[in-house]
Design an enzyme around this catalytic site. Structure first.
Site, PDB file in Angstrom:
ATOM      1  N   GLY A   1      -4.057  -0.572  10.655  1.00  0.00           N
ATOM      2  CA  GLY A   1      -5.177  -0.805   9.470  1.00  0.00           C
ATOM      3  C   GLY A   1      -4.156  -0.830   8.257  1.00  0.00           C
ATOM      4  N   ALA A   2      -2.774  -1.312   8.280  1.00  0.00           N
ATOM      5  CA  ALA A   2      -1.981  -1.287   7.185  1.00  0.00           C
ATOM      6  C   ALA A   2      -2.119  -2.150   5.943  1.00  0.00           C
ATOM      7  CB  ALA A   2      -0.672  -1.388   7.639  1.00  0.00           C
ATOM      8  N   GLY A   3      -2.999  -3.303   6.347  1.00  0.00           N
ATOM      9  CA  GLY A   3      -3.214  -4.370   5.168  1.00  0.00           C
ATOM     10  C   GLY A   3      -4.359  -4.210   4.408  1.00  0.00           C
TER      11      GLY A   3
ATOM     12  N   ILE B   1      -6.725   1.191   1.683  1.00  0.00           N
ATOM     13  CA  ILE B   1      -6.164   2.335   2.144  1.00  0.00           C
ATOM     14  C   ILE B   1      -4.725   1.839   2.546  1.00  0.00           C
ATOM     15  CG2 ILE B   1      -6.141   4.301   3.416  1.00  0.00           C
ATOM     16  CD1 ILE B   1      -9.335   4.273   3.404  1.00  0.00           C
TER      17      ILE B   1
ATOM     18  N   ARG C   1     -16.909   1.493   2.372  1.00  0.00           N
ATOM     19  CA  ARG C   1     -18.241   1.591   2.018  1.00  0.00           C
ATOM     20  C   ARG C   1     -18.744   0.617   0.743  1.00  0.00           C
ATOM     21  NH1 ARG C   1     -20.481   6.971   0.354  1.00  0.00           N
ATOM     22  NH2 ARG C   1     -18.625   7.672  -0.345  1.00  0.00           N
TER      23      ARG C   1
ATOM     24  N   ILE D   1      -8.596   8.423   9.799  1.00  0.00           N
ATOM     25  CA  ILE D   1      -9.299   8.237   8.175  1.00  0.00           C
ATOM     26  C   ILE D   1     -10.482   7.515   8.525  1.00  0.00           C
ATOM     27  CG2 ILE D   1      -8.761   7.220   6.025  1.00  0.00           C
ATOM     28  CD1 ILE D   1      -5.641   7.908   6.400  1.00  0.00           C
ATOM     29  N   ALA D   2     -10.548   6.424   9.408  1.00  0.00           N
ATOM     30  CA  ALA D   2     -11.505   5.580   9.594  1.00  0.00           C
ATOM     31  C   ALA D   2     -13.026   6.312   9.485  1.00  0.00           C
ATOM     32  CB  ALA D   2     -11.496   4.837  10.824  1.00  0.00           C
TER      33      ALA D   2
ATOM     34  N   ASP E   1     -11.072  15.535   0.665  1.00  0.00           N
ATOM     35  CA  ASP E   1     -11.880  16.674  -0.113  1.00  0.00           C
ATOM     36  C   ASP E   1     -11.385  17.630  -0.716  1.00  0.00           C
ATOM     37  OD1 ASP E   1     -14.082  15.163   1.093  1.00  0.00           O
ATOM     38  OD2 ASP E   1     -13.753  16.137   2.896  1.00  0.00           O
TER      39      ASP E   1
ATOM     40  N   ARG F   1      -9.872  16.208  -4.168  1.00  0.00           N
ATOM     41  CA  ARG F   1     -11.102  16.442  -5.087  1.00  0.00           C
ATOM     42  C   ARG F   1     -11.633  17.784  -5.565  1.00  0.00           C
ATOM     43  NH1 ARG F   1     -14.178  11.927  -1.669  1.00  0.00           N
ATOM     44  NH2 ARG F   1     -13.521   9.805  -3.066  1.00  0.00           N
TER      45      ARG F   1
ATOM     46  N   HIS G   1     -16.535  15.715   7.082  1.00  0.00           N
ATOM     47  CA  HIS G   1     -16.226  14.888   5.946  1.00  0.00           C
ATOM     48  C   HIS G   1     -17.163  13.786   5.552  1.00  0.00           C
ATOM     49  CE1 HIS G   1     -13.372  12.503   3.703  1.00  0.00           C
ATOM     50  NE2 HIS G   1     -13.555  11.578   4.496  1.00  0.00           N
TER      51      HIS G   1
END
Length: 332
Positions: free
Chosen positions: A24-26, A29, A96, A132-133, A165, A168, A192
């Site tokens: 998902g490098a493109g 994130i 999201r 991460i997804a 988390d 943050r 998460h």
């Protein structure tokens, strides 16, 4: 003389030479995450994969003057991208939008993660997989079920990245307390998403915050992602901060694999802490080592309020985890 210095600066021992693959490098994130991983000198081979655009990201990132090689891969070459990987980071999936919860992403991202997990199981079953997804509470169980179905599941090598988390919590606590966030170490446990995120403020120097301030702070840590979604006005979710979190966690995994001592991060892992309550995955402090997970730490002493928060988190986690398990059963 110059050659000698350059060789010394950029050489790395075999134990500190690792291939890291980003699936998902493109994406929003994936691109900054790839940039940050290029800056990590333990990464000697950086493989960037996506449905489209990864060769361009690879070419761009490859110009950064650190010694790692970089290559971008399209779907037909996913096997090559994954073969030999020591660590795989999976930021793939849709972001999201305003009004969406992480669970609303489930139907789309569950299929993406399942298919990527199959590729990992086939081409790099021994890699440490960092998910991460979103929703992490469900996508990590999806990866586990896929690996189990292929007979290659190693619970010590599967991680849900909850580091955002933690970041943050450090930042938001420092804003309330007027301190330097670099010095604020806040353990965050549970899961998460929303109320499954439980910051253990009683274990910091700020256990005596008045109730209103404490509750507002906890709520902000739990729902901090909504601030970004709303501020981006439909154009995405937390990407830059998530990339930093993903790079930090992947870096810690690499430090553990390299045999460094006392590498500790909270992570959503296959955990014994609440298995007797039907909760197979839980985020708590984990010591990382050469085999992946070395030690899973207990939660320590909690305040009465935190005990309640953990209880609420567990009720939601049972459903989230089951959702992931059921998805793979129904959509193998």
């Amino acid at each position: 003389m110059f050659t000698k210095i350059a060789t010394r600066s950029f050489s790395s021992s075999p134990s500190a030479a690792y291939k890291v693959t980003v699936l998902g490098a493109g994406g929003g994130i994936g691109q900054p995450l790839s940039l940050l991983l290029k800056l990590n000198h333990k990464v000697t081979d950086l493989a960037l994969y996506d449905l489209r655009g990864a060769p361009g990201v690879g070419a761009d990132v490859s110009h950064i003057p650190t010694p790692s090689t970089v290559k971008g891969y399209n779907p037909e070459n996913i096997g090559e991208a994954l073969t030999g990987a020591d660590v795989v980071v999976i930021p793939a999936g849709v972001p999201r939008k305003p009004g969406m919860t992480r669970d609303d992403l489930f139907n789309t991202n569950a299929s993406i993660v399942r298919d990527l997990a199959k590729a990992c199981a086939d081409h790099c079953p021994d890699a440490a997989v960092c998910v991460i997804a979103n929703p992490v509470n469900s996508t990590v169980p999806i990866v586990a079920e896929v690996f189990k179905s292929k007979g290659v599941y190693n619970p010590k090598k599967l991680f849900g990245v909850t580091t955002l988390d933690v970041l943050r919590a450090s930042r938001f606590v420092s804003e309330v307390a007027g301190t330097n966030p670099v010095n604020e170490k806040v353990t965050v446990v549970g899961g998460h998403s929303g109320i499954t995120i439980v910051p253990l403020l009683s274990q910091t120097n700020h256990k005596n915050l008045d109730t209103d301030k404490r509750d507002a702070l906890i709520h902000r840590i739990q729902f901090g992602g909504d601030e970004v979604v709303q501020a981006k006005d439909g154009a995405g979710s937390a990407t830059l901060s998530m990339a930093q979190a993903g790079a930090r966690f992947a870096g810690s995994v690499l430090n553990g694999l390299a045999g460094e001592k006392d590498v500790i991060e909270p992570s959503f892992v296959d955990s014994p802490l609440f298995k007797d309550e039907g909760i197979d995955f839980f985020s708590s402090k984990v010591t990382l080592g050469v085999e992946g997970v070395k030690t899973i730490h207990g939660l320590g002493e909690l305040s009465d309020h935190e005990e309640e928060l953990v209880k609420l988190a567990k009720e939601t986690l049972i459903k989230n985890i089951q959702k992931g398990v059921e998805f793979v059963k129904q959509n193998p």
